[in-house]
Design an enzyme around this catalytic site. Structure first.
Site, PDB file in Angstrom:
ATOM      1  N   GLY A 209     -10.368   4.464  -1.784  1.00 59.83           N
ATOM      2  CA  GLY A 209     -10.658   3.158  -1.201  1.00 59.83           C
ATOM      3  C   GLY A 209     -11.472   3.293   0.065  1.00 59.83           C
ATOM      4  O   GLY A 209     -11.360   2.481   0.984  1.00 59.83           O
ATOM      5  N   ASP A 232     -14.096   4.370  -4.755  1.00 55.50           N
ATOM      6  CA  ASP A 232     -13.907   2.931  -4.551  1.00 55.50           C
ATOM      7  C   ASP A 232     -14.460   2.203  -5.769  1.00 55.50           C
ATOM      8  O   ASP A 232     -14.991   2.828  -6.695  1.00 55.50           O
ATOM      9  CB  ASP A 232     -14.599   2.452  -3.268  1.00 55.50           C
ATOM     10  CG  ASP A 232     -13.816   1.330  -2.583  1.00 55.50           C
ATOM     11  OD1 ASP A 232     -13.365   0.405  -3.304  1.00 55.50           O
ATOM     12  OD2 ASP A 232     -13.638   1.370  -1.352  1.00 55.50           O
ATOM     13  N   ASP A 253     -11.178   3.053 -10.431  1.00 56.08           N
ATOM     14  CA  ASP A 253      -9.968   2.314 -10.085  1.00 56.08           C
ATOM     15  C   ASP A 253      -8.884   3.324  -9.741  1.00 56.08           C
ATOM     16  O   ASP A 253      -8.489   4.138 -10.583  1.00 56.08           O
ATOM     17  CB  ASP A 253      -9.536   1.446 -11.282  1.00 56.08           C
ATOM     18  CG  ASP A 253      -8.312   0.601 -10.994  1.00 56.08           C
ATOM     19  OD1 ASP A 253      -7.620   0.854  -9.993  1.00 56.08           O
ATOM     20  OD2 ASP A 253      -8.044  -0.321 -11.788  1.00 56.08           O
ATOM     21  N   LYS A 267      -6.413   5.466   3.826  1.00 58.17           N
ATOM     22  CA  LYS A 267      -6.497   4.824   5.140  1.00 58.17           C
ATOM     23  C   LYS A 267      -6.468   3.308   4.984  1.00 58.17           C
ATOM     24  O   LYS A 267      -7.385   2.708   4.433  1.00 58.17           O
ATOM     25  CB  LYS A 267      -7.773   5.260   5.865  1.00 58.17           C
ATOM     26  CG  LYS A 267      -7.928   4.702   7.270  1.00 58.17           C
ATOM     27  CD  LYS A 267      -9.201   5.190   7.925  1.00 58.17           C
ATOM     28  CE  LYS A 267     -10.416   4.681   7.212  1.00 58.17           C
ATOM     29  NZ  LYS A 267     -10.535   3.212   7.202  1.00 58.17           N
ATOM     30  N   HIS A 271      -0.793  -0.688   2.769  1.00 62.12           N
ATOM     31  CA  HIS A 271      -0.183  -1.878   3.371  1.00 62.12           C
ATOM     32  C   HIS A 271      -0.602  -3.171   2.673  1.00 62.12           C
ATOM     33  O   HIS A 271      -0.022  -4.226   2.926  1.00 62.12           O
ATOM     34  CB  HIS A 271      -0.484  -1.948   4.876  1.00 62.12           C
ATOM     35  CG  HIS A 271      -1.890  -2.337   5.230  1.00 62.12           C
ATOM     36  ND1 HIS A 271      -2.235  -2.819   6.475  1.00 62.12           N
ATOM     37  CD2 HIS A 271      -3.054  -2.293   4.522  1.00 62.12           C
ATOM     38  CE1 HIS A 271      -3.530  -3.073   6.511  1.00 62.12           C
ATOM     39  NE2 HIS A 271      -4.035  -2.753   5.342  1.00 62.12           N
TER      40      HIS A 271
END
Length: 366
Positions: A209, A232, A253, A267, A271
């Site tokens: 990502g 990504d 993916d 990173k 979350h």
């Protein structure tokens, strides 16, 4: 219980207590003004105006530099008063006239030539975004209506996910991607100065990502021996720069496949996902990395609520960030919540190093 309530009511009969309580209530209600004032300062490029003026500027200087109509001068004074009280700018008296200067916060808003290492103006535009803020006014509805159970507050407010809106709005997507690049540059500069040992002994790394590769570029520059891969979505890597010879971009993916490497970097990824999805991502990471005795690990850069600086601003930032992430059904986790995910994903151990004030490096071992 009734007696306790009565005692508390009696305490409120004190004039001083009542005044203080009302002040605190008003203060909470108006807290959003600090955010909107910061966004206004960012969009008006006030930091750049002060910088161009030699590092100090009067109201008249600012008005001239930002092209403000003279009728708005008194209103600019009111805006700057909020921004100086909140510490975004500093103000000094200069022969009876207010002179505004930059602080460590407002220096992060300088745009310059677009290549500044420490620039976060686009990040402010992403965080203090009318669409994002509006979704937080739908949290009460998200809590109470049954059909919102599988939705996010953003969907309740706007009828689509945040990621769908970014994908369908080129300008919004560009601002978001630029903000992530800005944040990566600042974070990696700190990490490589304070905790560069976390990357010692690594020969290959996948930044999952990783967007346009800002973090990978910083790592590859500091450690030329590390071969970096950025994974990504295809449409994101298609727009990524190809200026660094030691970085490879791969479209894909991360729920399906992560390229093999010594180490995987995550990173500000986990979350945004609930526990089940985090476990799936981490299992893919575990499949991609070496065994622990060969140097394999996952490096996670995230908030660990309750760990880090004990000062009030970083501690409050962690909690506010957690509620902020509710708009996309994300979460900032405490250590025991991280541990549960790591164990469920099949990892054996982890190490937390708080280096970013409110955020930490988590090294997770297979």
């Amino acid at each position: 219980m009734a007696q306790r309530v009565q005692e508390e009511d009696e305490q409120m009969t004190s004039t001083d207590d009542l005044i203080q309580a009302e002040i605190e209530l008003y203060h909470h209600c108006f807290a959003f003004i600090k955010s909107t004032a910061l966004r206004a300062a960012t969009d008006l490029c006030i930091s750049d105006a002060i910088h161009r003026n030699g590092g100090a500027a009067t109201l008249s200087d600012l008005a001239l530099n930002i092209g403000l109509h003279p009728t708005k001068l008194s209103h600019l004074r009111r805006l700057m008063r909020v921004l100086t009280v909140s510490g975004v700018f500093a103000v000094e008296d200069h022969n009876g006239e207010a002179m505004y200067t930059l602080t460590r916060v407002s220096r992060l808003l300088l745009n310059g030539d677009g290549e500044r290492t420490h620039a976060l103006s686009h990040l402010v535009r992403v965080l203090v975004n009318p669409l994002t803020v509006a979704s937080h006014f739908s949290i009460h509805e998200w809590f109470t209506i049954e059909q919102a159970a599988a939705m996010t507050p953003f969907e309740v407010a706007h009828g689509c996910t945040r990621w769908e809106m970014i994908a369908n709005d080129a300008k919004d997507g560009s601002v978001f991607n630029t903000a992530m690049v800005e944040d990566s540059r600042v974070a990696m500069d700190i990490i490589l100065k304070e905790s560069c040992g976390v990357f010692q002994g690594i020969s290959s790394l996948v930044d999952v990502g990783g967007g346009h590769g800002a973090a990978a570029a910083a790592i590859a520059t500091a450690f030329p021996n590390i071969k970096c891969t950025v994974l990504d979505l295809p449409h994101i890597v298609a727009e990524a720069p190809t200026t660094h010879s030691n970085i490879q971009f791969v479209g894909g993916d991360f729920f399906e496949f992560i390229p093999a490497a010594d180490v995987v970097l995550l990173k500000y990824i986990l979350h945004a996902w609930q526990d089940d999805d985090c476990v799936k991502i981490l299992r893919r990471c575990k499949e991609a990395i070496l065994a622990r005795d060969a140097g394999g690990k996952v490096i996670i850069i995230e908030v660990v609520v309750g760990i880090g600086s004990k000062e009030i601003v970083p501690k409050e930032m962690q909690i506010l960030f957690d509620v902020f992430m509710m708009y996309v059904d994300g979460i900032e986790r405490e250590e025991h919540e991280w541990k549960k995910i790591f164990l469920e994903a099949g990892f054996s151990d982890y190490k937390i190093t708080p280096v970013l004030g409110a955020r930490s490096i988590i090294e997770v071992y297979p």
